[in-house]
Design a protein around this motif. Sequence first.
Motif, PDB file in Angstrom:
ATOM      1  N   ILE A  74       0.837  -1.201   0.000  1.00 16.50           N
ATOM      2  CA  ILE A  74       0.000   0.000   0.000  1.00 16.50           C
ATOM      3  C   ILE A  74       0.876   1.257   0.000  1.00 16.50           C
ATOM      4  O   ILE A  74       0.628   2.193  -0.765  1.00 16.50           O
ATOM      5  CB  ILE A  74      -0.968  -0.013   1.206  1.00 16.50           C
ATOM      6  N   VAL A  75       1.894   1.263   0.832  1.00 11.91           N
ATOM      7  CA  VAL A  75       2.804   2.415   0.862  1.00 11.91           C
ATOM      8  C   VAL A  75       3.502   2.570  -0.482  1.00 11.91           C
ATOM      9  O   VAL A  75       3.639   3.679  -1.013  1.00 11.91           O
ATOM     10  CB  VAL A  75       3.819   2.277   2.021  1.00 11.91           C
ATOM     11  N   GLY A  76       3.930   1.456  -1.067  1.00 16.97           N
ATOM     12  CA  GLY A  76       4.584   1.499  -2.375  1.00 16.97           C
ATOM     13  C   GLY A  76       3.667   2.045  -3.458  1.00 16.97           C
ATOM     14  O   GLY A  76       4.082   2.873  -4.284  1.00 16.97           O
ATOM     15  N   VAL A  77       2.429   1.609  -3.464  1.00 14.86           N
ATOM     16  CA  VAL A  77       1.460   2.101  -4.445  1.00 14.86           C
ATOM     17  C   VAL A  77       1.240   3.597  -4.261  1.00 14.86           C
ATOM     18  O   VAL A  77       1.180   4.350  -5.240  1.00 14.86           O
ATOM     19  CB  VAL A  77       0.122   1.324  -4.351  1.00 14.86           C
ATOM     20  N   ALA A  78       1.137   4.032  -3.016  1.00 15.92           N
ATOM     21  CA  ALA A  78       0.924   5.461  -2.754  1.00 15.92           C
ATOM     22  C   ALA A  78       2.084   6.294  -3.298  1.00 15.92           C
ATOM     23  O   ALA A  78       1.871   7.316  -3.963  1.00 15.92           O
ATOM     24  CB  ALA A  78       0.754   5.698  -1.254  1.00 15.92           C
ATOM     25  N   TYR A  79       3.308   5.849  -3.043  1.00 22.49           N
ATOM     26  CA  TYR A  79       4.468   6.585  -3.535  1.00 22.49           C
ATOM     27  C   TYR A  79       4.555   6.551  -5.057  1.00 22.49           C
ATOM     28  O   TYR A  79       4.849   7.567  -5.696  1.00 22.49           O
ATOM     29  CB  TYR A  79       5.765   6.055  -2.923  1.00 22.49           C
ATOM     30  N   LEU A  80       4.305   5.396  -5.643  1.00 22.68           N
ATOM     31  CA  LEU A  80       4.363   5.300  -7.112  1.00 22.68           C
ATOM     32  C   LEU A  80       3.286   6.148  -7.775  1.00 22.68           C
ATOM     33  O   LEU A  80       3.540   6.800  -8.797  1.00 22.68           O
ATOM     34  CB  LEU A  80       4.233   3.844  -7.556  1.00 22.68           C
ATOM     35  N   ALA A  81       2.096   6.143  -7.213  1.00 23.40           N
ATOM     36  CA  ALA A  81       1.018   6.955  -7.780  1.00 23.40           C
ATOM     37  C   ALA A  81       1.369   8.437  -7.691  1.00 23.40           C
ATOM     38  O   ALA A  81       1.161   9.198  -8.650  1.00 23.40           O
ATOM     39  CB  ALA A  81      -0.305   6.666  -7.066  1.00 23.40           C
ATOM     40  N   GLU A  82       1.904   8.852  -6.562  1.00 27.77           N
ATOM     41  CA  GLU A  82       2.313  10.252  -6.405  1.00 27.77           C
ATOM     42  C   GLU A  82       3.425  10.608  -7.384  1.00 27.77           C
ATOM     43  O   GLU A  82       3.409  11.669  -8.011  1.00 27.77           O
ATOM     44  CB  GLU A  82       2.761  10.510  -4.969  1.00 27.77           C
ATOM     45  N   PHE A  83       4.384   9.714  -7.527  1.00 30.90           N
ATOM     46  CA  PHE A  83       5.499   9.907  -8.460  1.00 30.90           C
ATOM     47  C   PHE A  83       4.976  10.061  -9.890  1.00 30.90           C
ATOM     48  O   PHE A  83       5.334  10.994 -10.609  1.00 30.90           O
ATOM     49  CB  PHE A  83       6.448   8.710  -8.351  1.00 30.90           C
ATOM     50  N   GLY A  84       4.097   9.151 -10.290  1.00 28.30           N
ATOM     51  CA  GLY A  84       3.521   9.219 -11.633  1.00 28.30           C
ATOM     52  C   GLY A  84       2.685  10.470 -11.849  1.00 28.30           C
ATOM     53  O   GLY A  84       2.754  11.106 -12.911  1.00 28.30           O
ATOM     54  N   ALA A  85       1.910  10.847 -10.851  1.00 25.93           N
ATOM     55  CA  ALA A  85       1.072  12.039 -10.967  1.00 25.93           C
ATOM     56  C   ALA A  85       1.937  13.294 -11.097  1.00 25.93           C
ATOM     57  O   ALA A  85       1.632  14.190 -11.889  1.00 25.93           O
ATOM     58  CB  ALA A  85       0.141  12.151  -9.756  1.00 25.93           C
ATOM     59  N   GLN A  86       3.009  13.362 -10.339  1.00 28.50           N
ATOM     60  CA  GLN A  86       3.891  14.524 -10.433  1.00 28.50           C
ATOM     61  C   GLN A  86       4.566  14.603 -11.803  1.00 28.50           C
ATOM     62  O   GLN A  86       4.728  15.694 -12.358  1.00 28.50           O
ATOM     63  CB  GLN A  86       4.949  14.500  -9.318  1.00 28.50           C
TER      64      GLN A  86
END
Length: 130
Positions: free
Chosen positions: A74-86
């Motif tokens: 879950i933490v990994g998905v949150a960081y990856l989603a934020e990274f992709g969105a940025q």
Amino acid sequence: MTIAQVVGIALVASVLLVLLRQARPEWALLLSIVTAVAVFLLLVDDIAAIIRVLQEVADRADLDARYTATLLKIVGVAYLAEFGAQLCRDAGESALAAKVELAGKVVILLLAVPILMAVLELLIGLLPAA
């Protein structure tokens, strides 16, 4: 010192991005992506250390490995989603960034369902039988 390296890379990239965006916006986007990946690679060892500590704490607390693994996902998905969105925002695609964030939230919710069900079952088990 990781933070000094990250700040240094970010400052150099920022200056280059300002110059490139005017003349070659496509190169600016590529530089932005390369910089983001470089920063991420600098942080890999720190992330691995954090994961090891969390695993040790979970082992000491005798937590089920499934739940620990799920929380880390879950933490990994949150960081990856934020990274992709940025990255999408850097490319000027705010609408696409919002979709990436939405997808991340959906995946997080999907991953959290087994944990939520276990908590609900635990709560139901604590209720007095009627």
